[in-house]
Design a protein around this motif. Structure first.
Motif, PDB file in Angstrom:
ATOM      1  N   GLY A 273     -30.622  28.498 -12.794  1.00  0.00           N
ATOM      2  CA  GLY A 273     -29.625  28.761 -12.746  1.00  0.00           C
ATOM      3  C   GLY A 273     -28.816  30.324 -13.241  1.00  0.00           C
ATOM      4  O   GLY A 273     -29.422  30.835 -12.442  1.00  0.00           O
ATOM      5  N   LYS A 274     -27.647  31.045 -13.625  1.00  0.00           N
ATOM      6  CA  LYS A 274     -27.627  32.007 -13.425  1.00  0.00           C
ATOM      7  C   LYS A 274     -28.540  33.118 -14.659  1.00  0.00           C
ATOM      8  O   LYS A 274     -28.531  32.346 -15.604  1.00  0.00           O
ATOM      9  CB  LYS A 274     -26.023  32.210 -14.001  1.00  0.00           C
ATOM     10  CG  LYS A 274     -24.868  32.040 -12.596  1.00  0.00           C
ATOM     11  CD  LYS A 274     -23.371  31.698 -13.501  1.00  0.00           C
ATOM     12  CE  LYS A 274     -22.278  30.797 -12.010  1.00  0.00           C
ATOM     13  NZ  LYS A 274     -21.437  30.975 -12.136  1.00  0.00           N
ATOM     14  N   LEU A 275     -28.447  34.113 -14.404  1.00  0.00           N
ATOM     15  CA  LEU A 275     -28.922  34.534 -15.166  1.00  0.00           C
ATOM     16  C   LEU A 275     -28.363  35.249 -16.010  1.00  0.00           C
ATOM     17  O   LEU A 275     -26.748  36.127 -15.877  1.00  0.00           O
ATOM     18  CB  LEU A 275     -29.276  36.341 -14.672  1.00  0.00           C
ATOM     19  CG  LEU A 275     -30.657  35.979 -13.358  1.00  0.00           C
ATOM     20  CD1 LEU A 275     -30.688  35.503 -12.334  1.00  0.00           C
ATOM     21  CD2 LEU A 275     -31.346  37.852 -13.185  1.00  0.00           C
ATOM     22  N   ASP A 276     -28.841  35.048 -17.522  1.00  0.00           N
ATOM     23  CA  ASP A 276     -27.511  35.794 -18.680  1.00  0.00           C
ATOM     24  C   ASP A 276     -27.465  36.890 -18.926  1.00  0.00           C
ATOM     25  O   ASP A 276     -29.012  37.902 -18.279  1.00  0.00           O
ATOM     26  CB  ASP A 276     -27.854  35.043 -19.889  1.00  0.00           C
ATOM     27  CG  ASP A 276     -27.825  34.012 -19.736  1.00  0.00           C
ATOM     28  OD1 ASP A 276     -26.966  33.496 -19.348  1.00  0.00           O
ATOM     29  OD2 ASP A 276     -29.046  33.015 -20.971  1.00  0.00           O
ATOM     30  N   ALA A 277     -27.008  38.096 -19.043  1.00  0.00           N
ATOM     31  CA  ALA A 277     -27.134  39.469 -19.734  1.00  0.00           C
ATOM     32  C   ALA A 277     -28.638  40.306 -20.333  1.00  0.00           C
ATOM     33  O   ALA A 277     -28.579  39.680 -20.908  1.00  0.00           O
ATOM     34  CB  ALA A 277     -26.058  39.754 -20.053  1.00  0.00           C
ATOM     35  N   GLY A 278     -28.815  40.622 -19.522  1.00  0.00           N
ATOM     36  CA  GLY A 278     -30.342  41.301 -20.088  1.00  0.00           C
ATOM     37  C   GLY A 278     -31.455  40.554 -19.210  1.00  0.00           C
ATOM     38  O   GLY A 278     -32.448  41.469 -20.128  1.00  0.00           O
TER      39      GLY A 278
ATOM     40  N   THR B 252     -33.827  38.907 -16.768  1.00  0.00           N
ATOM     41  CA  THR B 252     -34.682  38.962 -15.828  1.00  0.00           C
ATOM     42  C   THR B 252     -34.991  37.632 -15.347  1.00  0.00           C
ATOM     43  O   THR B 252     -34.610  36.575 -15.827  1.00  0.00           O
ATOM     44  CB  THR B 252     -36.408  39.736 -15.650  1.00  0.00           C
ATOM     45  OG1 THR B 252     -37.338  38.164 -16.036  1.00  0.00           O
ATOM     46  CG2 THR B 252     -36.414  40.407 -16.666  1.00  0.00           C
ATOM     47  N   PRO B 253     -34.280  37.997 -13.805  1.00  0.00           N
ATOM     48  CA  PRO B 253     -35.246  36.197 -12.916  1.00  0.00           C
ATOM     49  C   PRO B 253     -35.627  35.583 -13.781  1.00  0.00           C
ATOM     50  O   PRO B 253     -35.748  34.671 -13.549  1.00  0.00           O
ATOM     51  CB  PRO B 253     -35.118  37.429 -11.625  1.00  0.00           C
ATOM     52  CG  PRO B 253     -34.745  37.905 -11.394  1.00  0.00           C
ATOM     53  CD  PRO B 253     -34.828  38.942 -12.508  1.00  0.00           C
ATOM     54  N   ALA B 254     -36.984  35.646 -13.746  1.00  0.00           N
ATOM     55  CA  ALA B 254     -38.298  35.323 -14.465  1.00  0.00           C
ATOM     56  C   ALA B 254     -37.506  34.110 -15.395  1.00  0.00           C
ATOM     57  O   ALA B 254     -38.145  33.350 -16.072  1.00  0.00           O
ATOM     58  CB  ALA B 254     -39.369  35.711 -14.693  1.00  0.00           C
ATOM     59  N   GLU B 255     -37.653  35.194 -16.536  1.00  0.00           N
ATOM     60  CA  GLU B 255     -37.358  34.620 -17.476  1.00  0.00           C
ATOM     61  C   GLU B 255     -35.769  33.411 -17.460  1.00  0.00           C
ATOM     62  O   GLU B 255     -35.754  32.184 -18.179  1.00  0.00           O
ATOM     63  CB  GLU B 255     -36.362  35.998 -19.073  1.00  0.00           C
ATOM     64  CG  GLU B 255     -37.614  36.839 -18.997  1.00  0.00           C
ATOM     65  CD  GLU B 255     -36.610  38.106 -19.729  1.00  0.00           C
ATOM     66  OE1 GLU B 255     -37.371  38.792 -20.626  1.00  0.00           O
ATOM     67  OE2 GLU B 255     -35.947  38.340 -19.818  1.00  0.00           O
ATOM     68  N   ALA B 256     -34.897  33.852 -16.650  1.00  0.00           N
ATOM     69  CA  ALA B 256     -33.549  33.271 -16.558  1.00  0.00           C
ATOM     70  C   ALA B 256     -34.478  31.536 -16.114  1.00  0.00           C
ATOM     71  O   ALA B 256     -33.886  30.429 -16.505  1.00  0.00           O
ATOM     72  CB  ALA B 256     -32.750  33.444 -15.482  1.00  0.00           C
ATOM     73  N   ALA B 257     -35.276  31.578 -14.783  1.00  0.00           N
ATOM     74  CA  ALA B 257     -35.859  30.390 -14.612  1.00  0.00           C
ATOM     75  C   ALA B 257     -36.338  29.902 -15.433  1.00  0.00           C
ATOM     76  O   ALA B 257     -36.301  28.238 -15.474  1.00  0.00           O
ATOM     77  CB  ALA B 257     -36.959  31.143 -13.578  1.00  0.00           C
ATOM     78  N   ALA B 258     -37.306  30.770 -16.228  1.00  0.00           N
ATOM     79  CA  ALA B 258     -37.538  29.393 -17.402  1.00  0.00           C
ATOM     80  C   ALA B 258     -36.771  28.889 -18.629  1.00  0.00           C
ATOM     81  O   ALA B 258     -37.258  27.879 -18.792  1.00  0.00           O
ATOM     82  CB  ALA B 258     -39.109  30.426 -18.437  1.00  0.00           C
TER      83      ALA B 258
ATOM     84  N   HIS C  67     -26.250  35.200  -8.342  1.00  0.00           N
ATOM     85  CA  HIS C  67     -27.406  35.648  -8.998  1.00  0.00           C
ATOM     86  C   HIS C  67     -28.079  34.178  -9.968  1.00  0.00           C
ATOM     87  O   HIS C  67     -27.329  34.464 -10.719  1.00  0.00           O
ATOM     88  CB  HIS C  67     -27.132  36.654  -9.339  1.00  0.00           C
ATOM     89  CG  HIS C  67     -27.341  38.072  -8.889  1.00  0.00           C
ATOM     90  ND1 HIS C  67     -28.473  38.503  -7.275  1.00  0.00           N
ATOM     91  CD2 HIS C  67     -25.991  39.238  -8.419  1.00  0.00           C
ATOM     92  CE1 HIS C  67     -27.927  39.968  -6.811  1.00  0.00           C
ATOM     93  NE2 HIS C  67     -26.610  38.804  -7.466  1.00  0.00           N
ATOM     94  N   VAL C  68     -28.883  34.258  -9.157  1.00  0.00           N
ATOM     95  CA  VAL C  68     -29.790  32.837  -9.578  1.00  0.00           C
ATOM     96  C   VAL C  68     -31.205  32.654 -10.390  1.00  0.00           C
ATOM     97  O   VAL C  68     -31.712  33.037  -8.917  1.00  0.00           O
ATOM     98  CB  VAL C  68     -29.515  31.410  -9.618  1.00  0.00           C
ATOM     99  CG1 VAL C  68     -27.442  31.215  -9.775  1.00  0.00           C
ATOM    100  CG2 VAL C  68     -29.428  31.208  -7.788  1.00  0.00           C
ATOM    101  N   ALA C  69     -31.445  31.609 -10.766  1.00  0.00           N
ATOM    102  CA  ALA C  69     -32.864  32.013 -10.459  1.00  0.00           C
ATOM    103  C   ALA C  69     -33.305  30.212 -10.751  1.00  0.00           C
ATOM    104  O   ALA C  69     -32.965  29.649 -11.234  1.00  0.00           O
ATOM    105  CB  ALA C  69     -33.745  32.966 -11.818  1.00  0.00           C
ATOM    106  N   ALA C  70     -34.479  29.881  -9.896  1.00  0.00           N
ATOM    107  CA  ALA C  70     -35.213  28.541 -10.143  1.00  0.00           C
ATOM    108  C   ALA C  70     -36.629  28.559  -9.771  1.00  0.00           C
ATOM    109  O   ALA C  70     -37.273  29.178  -8.682  1.00  0.00           O
ATOM    110  CB  ALA C  70     -34.925  27.696  -9.209  1.00  0.00           C
ATOM    111  N   ILE C  71     -36.756  27.508 -10.358  1.00  0.00           N
ATOM    112  CA  ILE C  71     -38.705  27.424 -10.331  1.00  0.00           C
ATOM    113  C   ILE C  71     -38.717  25.959  -8.833  1.00  0.00           C
ATOM    114  O   ILE C  71     -37.917  25.669  -8.996  1.00  0.00           O
ATOM    115  CB  ILE C  71     -39.033  26.629 -11.744  1.00  0.00           C
ATOM    116  CG1 ILE C  71     -38.668  25.491 -11.716  1.00  0.00           C
ATOM    117  CG2 ILE C  71     -38.493  28.084 -12.678  1.00  0.00           C
ATOM    118  CD1 ILE C  71     -39.857  24.118 -12.821  1.00  0.00           C
ATOM    119  N   ALA C  72     -39.928  26.354  -8.388  1.00  0.00           N
ATOM    120  CA  ALA C  72     -40.684  25.711  -7.266  1.00  0.00           C
ATOM    121  C   ALA C  72     -41.581  24.872  -7.757  1.00  0.00           C
ATOM    122  O   ALA C  72     -43.000  25.783  -8.184  1.00  0.00           O
ATOM    123  CB  ALA C  72     -40.045  26.150  -6.117  1.00  0.00           C
TER     124      ALA C  72
END
Length: 134
Positions: free
Chosen positions: A35-40, A42-48, A7-12
């Motif tokens: 990249g990958k989401l850290d524990a806890g 959200t995908p948006a937080e991971a992307a940022a 599970h990953v999140a990315a920006i376009a």
């Protein structure tokens, strides 16, 4: 038994009908900044967070717009492993600069799909279908 999806999140980040992609140091495959989401997280937080770590962009997760999620074979992760990537549209006037493990930034269109892993190719296809990139 199938392997769990990564599970990953990315920006376009789209400018002049091209989307920002990066290459890791010593590699030539173009990836979405993310990249990958850290524990806890959200995908948006991971992307940022990943945008800051990889290309030095400060983005507010609350202002990222979820565009779509792709699920494709994961590049370099072994046979049968998939990546599930949440893609967020980002806006900023700041200039992305390579940092961390990123060696270079690129502005990419569909003509560059042969340099991308399966998930990146699907992102390019969807952005082009939406009229955002060439």
């Amino acid at each position: 038994m199938p392997l769990p999806d990564l599970h990953v999140a990315a920006i376009a980040l789209v400018r002049d009908r091209r989307v920002l992609m990066v290459t890791a140091r010593g590699r030539d495959v173009h990836y979405m900044p993310g990249g990958k989401l850290d524990a806890g997280e959200t995908p948006a937080e991971a992307a940022a967070r990943e945008a800051l770590e990889e290309v030095g962009l400060v983005l507010d997760p609350a202002r990222l717009v979820e565009a779509f999620t792709v699920r494709e074979l994961a590049h370099g992760q072994g046979e049968g492993r998939h990546v599930r990537m949440h893609v967020f549209l980002a806006e900023t006037d700041a200039a992305p600069v390579p940092s961390g493990e990123v060696g270079a930034v690129h502005w990419v269109g569909t003509a560059d799909a042969d340099r991308c892993p399966p998930a990146g190719i699907e992102v390019l296809r969807r952005l082009a279908a939406s009229g955002l990139i060439d």
